[in-house]
Design an enzyme around this catalytic site. Structure first.
Site, short mmCIF file in Angstrom:
data_model
loop_
_atom_site.label_atom_id
_atom_site.label_comp_id
_atom_site.label_asym_id
_atom_site.label_seq_id
_atom_site.Cartn_x
_atom_site.Cartn_y
_atom_site.Cartn_z
N SER A 1 0.85 -1.19 0.00
CA SER A 1 0.00 0.00 0.00
C SER A 1 0.90 1.25 0.00
O SER A 1 1.76 1.39 -0.87
CB SER A 1 -0.95 -0.03 1.20
OG SER A 1 -1.95 0.95 1.07
N GLU B 1 -8.54 -5.10 -5.31
CA GLU B 1 -7.96 -4.28 -4.26
C GLU B 1 -9.01 -3.51 -3.45
O GLU B 1 -8.89 -3.34 -2.24
CB GLU B 1 -6.97 -3.27 -4.87
CG GLU B 1 -5.74 -3.88 -5.50
CD GLU B 1 -4.65 -4.17 -4.50
OE1 GLU B 1 -4.85 -3.90 -3.29
OE2 GLU B 1 -3.59 -4.65 -4.93
N HIS C 1 -7.31 -5.59 -1.02
CA HIS C 1 -6.11 -4.88 -0.61
C HIS C 1 -5.63 -5.45 0.73
O HIS C 1 -6.42 -5.63 1.65
CB HIS C 1 -6.45 -3.39 -0.45
CG HIS C 1 -5.28 -2.48 -0.31
ND1 HIS C 1 -4.33 -2.34 -1.29
CD2 HIS C 1 -4.91 -1.66 0.71
CE1 HIS C 1 -3.43 -1.45 -0.89
NE2 HIS C 1 -3.75 -1.03 0.32
#
Length: 582
Positions: A213, A347, A466
């Site tokens: 991230s 994600e 994600h």
């Protein structure tokens, strides 16, 4: 973002308590440049005895006159320092409770190894983990990033904290605060690794940085930064790129954001000097709570503070980022080291959960989604951004009507592509044109029982969210036990093997390995190949080709985030706040 999940776990025995319970054997002493450290032994969930050195300061505490300054080298200590408890997390707001947590004295790192070397020939590859959290949350805690799996492959693991939010990314260049202090903290940690990691059995000439991230975007930024040159030798960016729309902002935007925070704090600031004085006098709690708004509200950006380019004439500090990321990449100004970049199959699942949980979202869900798309695009021309948002919704979802107050997979694909996939894809294609080192690409598609985000948020939406892949690299406080013959363990073993192979050699599949059963080829100008990581691991080509082509056709030159032509930062120019940011 992952480090804050633990507030929802209840009366859990912490990893550190378990570590302390195993530390009753002979003392483990290591001497670094600052002094002697006492570590501890513990048994991993894989049944391996490991050594841990926790809460090591790699810089001076960034407090008082050092707040908003670049990091300073750590001070030495006289007595043996007990490195058996992790250091403070940096100031942030707990994403579960909303409560303030952390301390400004937070620049600590942890080192995990399985053996202290007896001679230099035994030095091992080093992996330095940079946590995610939207540049406003998270830490290097072993509650989320436990070393149990990675250290089965005989490497040294380092996890770090760095400053977050306004404390880490304030940019007021007129008053000598150029920004990027959180990234400069990471550089200081990497310098500490170069100076000291051999004492723990690590090879300073084989350092791999990896992150997820905003940690993945940070990894990408280190490829672009002159400050990071020579501090690492390979890099892995998971679900994060400097070209992601949330990962960069122009100085004008960050200046506006600083004044917005100042207004929330009731600062009477007519200009940047008064604002800086107010921010320096405020408590960390006040700054944090005044910075973070409601995610996905139409009045907030998704990532409030971000990296930016710096004006070297306005500060005597080292410059971390000298230009816009896309310009630096296009001109070949990046470090030529082996590089892995990739994304997960969907994600935006956890963000879709956040978005649809806001009551006002369903009053006009289409308009709300258009606002989020326009925010992600970061275009100054509002009408043009809204037009593109309308076309994107039409392309992905058509005339589909939302029912049961649940976003569909098509909407999730839209936000996944715009938020994560497109930036990684553009960076991949740009770098393969110019890189002298191999660049590898992957798509993580295994939707199994160790997916970290799904475990934390209990989401049932189909696909890999994600942060889900983190559960296949690290042991966490919420990781369930899985059988050795399970698909989850098989995927975990493959992930760990490829990541550590890469750290050791620069090639994730250097040998014919029956466990992996595949040769991971790098992406080239002619061959846009990637590794699909699922129950079966196999090479494929042209990731989401039609969807990526849609965005390239639609956006063209406008995709540059917060593209400002009036960046002005010198002693003679007037203070400027772009109207589109108000």
């Amino acid at each position: 973002m992952m480090a804050n999940y633990l507030a929802a776990l209840g009366p859990l025995i912490t990893v550190l308590q378990l570590l302390a319970a195993e530390s009753q054997k002979e003392d483990i002493i290591v001497t670094v440049r600052q002094g002697r450290l006492k570590g501890l032994r513990f048994e991993s969930v894989r049944g391996q005895e490991l050594l841990a050195f926790l809460g090591i300061p790699y810089a001076r505490p960034p407090v008082a006159e050092l707040r908003f300054k670049g990091p300073q080298p750590p001070e030495p200590w006289r007595d043996t320092r007990e490195a058996i408890v992790e250091g403070n997390v940096c100031p942030q707001r707990d994403m579960m409770s909303g409560a303030f947590m952390g301390d400004e004295n937070c620049l600590f790192l942890n080192v995990f190894t399985n053996k202290i070397p007896e001679c230099p020939e035994q030095l091992k590859a080093v992996m330095v983990w940079i946590h995610g959290g939207s540049y406003k949350g998270g830490s290097g805690t072993s509650m989320v990033y436990g070393p149990d799996h990675i250290l089965t492959e005989d490497v040294v693991l380092v996890t770090i904290n760095y400053r977050l939010g306004l404390l880490g990314f304030l940019s007021l260049c007129e008053v000598g605060v150029p920004g990027n202090n959180g990234l400069k903290d990471q550089v200081m940690a990497l310098r500490w690794v170069q100076n000291n990691i051999a004492q723990f059995g690590g090879d300073p000439n084989r350092v791999t940085i990896f992150g997820e991230s905003s940690g993945g975007a940070s990894v990408h930024y280190h490829l672009l930064s002159p400050m990071s040159k020579g501090l690492f030798h390979r890099a892995i960016a998971q679900s994060g790129s400097a070209l992601d729309p949330w990962a960069y902002a122009e100085p004008d935007f960050l200046r506006w954001k600083a004044f917005t925070v100042g207004e929330r704090m009731n600062c009477s600031a007519a200009g940047p000097h008064e604002l800086l004085r107010c921010l320096q006098e405020a408590g960390a709690n006040t700054i944090v709570q005044s910075t973070v708004g409601q995610v996905f509200s139409t009045s907030e950006t998704i990532v409030p503070l971000r990296p930016t380019r710096e004006d070297e004439s306005q500060s005597d500090e080292e410059v971390f980022l000298s230009g816009k990321p896309e310009d630096l990449i296009a001109s070949g100004k990046f470090h030529n080291v082996p590089y892995i970049t990739g994304v997960n199959s969907r994600e935006a699942i956890i963000y879709a959960e956040d978005m649809q949980s806001i009551p006002s979202f369903w009053e006009d869900s289409k308009q709300h989604m258009k606002s989020v798309i326009a925010d992600l695009l970061g275009m100054q021309n509002t009408s043009q951004a809204n037009e593109i948002a309308e076309m994107a919704l039409s392309y992905y979802a058509g005339d589909e009507i939302l029912t049961n107050k649940t976003l569909t997979g098509k909407h999730i694909d839209l936000f996944s592509d715009l938020g994560f996939v497109l930036g990684a894809d553009r960076a991949l294609k740009m770098q393969t044109l110019l890189s002298a080192a191999p660049v590898y690409s992957y798509l993580f598609s295994f939707d199994g029982g160790l997916g970290l985000a799904k475990l934390a948020f209990h989401t049932q939406l189909e696909g890999v969210s994600h942060a889900d892949e983190l559960g296949y690299l690290f042991h966490t406080a919420i990781s369930p036990s899985v059988a050795e013959e399970s698909d989850e363990m098989k995927v975990l073993l493959k992930m760990v093997k490829m990541w550590t192979n890469f750290a050791k050699t620069g090639d994730p599949t250097p040998d014919c390995d029956s466990l992996l059963g595949v040769k991971w080829d790098p992406t080239t100008k002619a061959e846009h190949v990637y590794l699909s990581i699922d129950k079966e691991v196999q090479m494929r080509r042209d990731l989401f080709k039609e969807r990526m082509q849609f965005w390239e056709d639609m956006l063209g030159p406008y995709i540059k985030p917060y593209n400002s032509t009036n960046f002005c930062c010198n002693k003679t120019c007037s203070y400027y706040v772009p109207k589109d940011f108000s």
